[in-house]
Design an enzyme around this catalytic site. Sequence first.
Site, short mmCIF file in Angstrom:
data_model
loop_
_atom_site.label_atom_id
_atom_site.label_comp_id
_atom_site.label_asym_id
_atom_site.label_seq_id
_atom_site.Cartn_x
_atom_site.Cartn_y
_atom_site.Cartn_z
N CYS A 189 -2.97 11.26 1.18
CA CYS A 189 -2.39 9.93 0.94
C CYS A 189 -0.99 10.05 0.35
O CYS A 189 0.00 9.72 0.98
CB CYS A 189 -3.27 9.13 0.00
SG CYS A 189 -4.97 9.08 0.56
N LYS B 218 0.83 -1.21 0.00
CA LYS B 218 0.00 0.00 0.00
C LYS B 218 0.87 1.26 0.00
O LYS B 218 0.65 2.20 -0.77
CB LYS B 218 -0.91 -0.01 1.23
CG LYS B 218 -1.62 1.29 1.51
CD LYS B 218 -2.65 1.62 0.45
CE LYS B 218 -3.05 3.07 0.52
NZ LYS B 218 -4.13 3.42 -0.39
N1 SAJ Z 1 -1.10 14.83 -9.38
C1 SAJ Z 1 -0.23 15.53 -10.22
N2 SAJ Z 1 0.07 15.00 -11.43
C2 SAJ Z 1 -0.45 13.82 -11.85
C3 SAJ Z 1 -1.32 13.09 -10.99
C4 SAJ Z 1 -1.62 13.62 -9.77
O1 SAJ Z 1 0.27 16.62 -9.87
O2 SAJ Z 1 -0.15 13.42 -12.98
C5 SAJ Z 1 -1.44 15.37 -8.06
C6 SAJ Z 1 -2.93 15.69 -7.93
O3 SAJ Z 1 -3.22 16.95 -8.46
C7 SAJ Z 1 -3.11 15.63 -6.42
C8 SAJ Z 1 -2.15 14.52 -5.99
O4 SAJ Z 1 -1.22 14.39 -7.07
O5 SAJ Z 1 -2.73 16.84 -5.80
C9 SAJ Z 1 -2.78 13.18 -5.69
O6 SAJ Z 1 -3.83 12.88 -6.59
P1 SAJ Z 1 -4.07 11.42 -7.19
O7 SAJ Z 1 -5.26 11.48 -8.05
O8 SAJ Z 1 -2.81 10.92 -7.81
O9 SAJ Z 1 -4.33 10.48 -5.92
P2 SAJ Z 1 -5.29 10.52 -4.63
O10 SAJ Z 1 -4.52 11.11 -3.50
O11 SAJ Z 1 -6.62 11.09 -4.91
O12 SAJ Z 1 -5.48 8.93 -4.36
C10 SAJ Z 1 -4.34 8.12 -4.22
C11 SAJ Z 1 -4.46 6.90 -5.17
N3 SAJ Z 1 -3.19 6.17 -5.21
C12 SAJ Z 1 -2.57 5.86 -6.39
O13 SAJ Z 1 -3.03 6.19 -7.46
C13 SAJ Z 1 -1.33 5.07 -6.30
C14 SAJ Z 1 -5.58 5.98 -4.69
O14 SAJ Z 1 -5.64 4.80 -5.48
C15 SAJ Z 1 -5.36 5.60 -3.22
O15 SAJ Z 1 -6.38 4.74 -2.72
C16 SAJ Z 1 -5.36 6.88 -2.41
O16 SAJ Z 1 -4.25 7.69 -2.85
C17 SAJ Z 1 -5.21 6.51 -0.93
O17 SAJ Z 1 -6.24 6.53 -0.21
O18 SAJ Z 1 -4.12 6.08 -0.52
#
Ligand code: SAJ
Length: 444
Positions: A267, A213
């Site tokens: 997360c 995780k």
């Molecule tokens: N972000 C970027 N560039 C990208 C992708 C994301 O800057 O290309 C930023 C987003 O804007 C945001 C942050 O990263 O600020 C996180 O967003 P996210 O959509 O990547 O993830 P979360 O935090 O909404 O959810 C994550 C997910 N983990 C993964 O994709 C590995 C989700 O599957 C998990 O269940 C969740 O964390 C958790 O609860 O741990």
Amino acid sequence: MFEIKTVSVMGMGYIGLPTCAIFASRGFQVIGVDINESVVEKVNRGEIHIVEPDLDGLVQKMVASGRLSAFTTPQPADAYIIAVPTPITEDRKPDISYVLTAARMIAPLLKKGDLIVLESTSPVGTTRAMNRLLADLRPDLTFPQTIDGDTDVYVSYSPERVLPGNVLNELINNDRSIGGLSRRSSERTAALYSSFVAGDLFITIAEIAELVKLTENAFRDVNIAFANELAAVCQDLSLNVWEVIDLANRHPRVNILQPGPGVGGHCIAVDPYFIIDAAPGSSPLMQSARAINSSRPHSVVKDIEALFEPGRRHTVACLGLSFKPNIDDLRESPAVEVVRLLAKRKDIDIVAAEPNARALPDELRDLGVGFTDALSAIDRADIVVLLVDHRQFNFVDPESLKDKKLVDTRGLWTWRKARKPDARIEGRKNKAGQSDNLSPEKAA
Ligand code: SAJ
């Protein structure tokens, strides 16, 4: 085998509440437990306290059916799911106190045959520590000690991995790892989750499931850091990072993520520290990624400040405050951090727009930041900063931006909407009815 009829979910937050609803929809009697009285009252009225597509209807239905009810104290059940927060402390150490408190609360209720599953993102070793605590509190029952032994109570780790905004779908369809402290614990956990999980279930040991995780989120953090570092490199070279990524990603084995103002949410910006704390000498890449992503809001502020003209009072429009597009969650949001840093300056006016919020967070309002809709914010400003690529911002008329200075941290206007149509010569494989399956030899 004892049959599981009643499931108690400890913590009714972003993960716990959808989990309650899904278990209830599969016929279990579900007890949701939360220390927050207003959450409990809301759920018992069939309402929800978070924004998540389709969850309101499902919770309402399950409460009305009598299969889901909420309490502020734990009630007896056959299986206990722990979905409480695991934050980090000021000095970035994992804080597992909520998990241990939940374990203390259920210990007096445990009986022979019960199953406990920890779902919270946890540092390696937490499930075993929780198991030890339970065993100390209930010397009259046996708890897992070796993988093969049978026991009175079964204990596993099985992390959630769902994406906010798509939780119900991912709860059902994602694969899941299950790390039982004994084989029987894993089997019982798999039987319970197979009631609603359509993805595959993978059995392993608890410590591996815990690290898996953390690894998932650290992997994403490192990859976002790469995109953010590339954005800085492109800025040095005066090249468009969005075009570089777009073209590089046309390589069959390259998939670069998107740069932005930083990484938010509770997360990805947090979980890598659980690994870093456990293995500080062996995690330089993860540490660098954290440093790169945490420094992004400062870089954005520098880019904005570079546009200031001496002696002139500027109005800066900041569009989007949530931590990612199309949600209302402002926690750990890099967009909020940018506005907070900018608001320290007394020589500018700031007006923010967030289509998913009804008002500014108090903290920003107290700093003198204004709040309005995107179009009025653009109208009032001479510098426009796009912080979140909400779908509404796609519809901003380019004419309204013509005389403004832009900082587009997401590439929405400066690349995604501005991609030149004549910069692509379509190949045969993409032209309708013209696909050919020539092997390289034949083509030659
Ligand atoms: N972000 C970027 N560039 C990208 C992708 C994301 O800057 O290309 C930023 C987003 O804007 C945001 C942050 O990263 O600020 C996180 O967003 P996210 O959509 O990547 O993830 P979360 O935090 O909404 O959810 C994550 C997910 N983990 C993964 O994709 C590995 C989700 O599957 C998990 O269940 C969740 O964390 C958790 O609860 O741990």
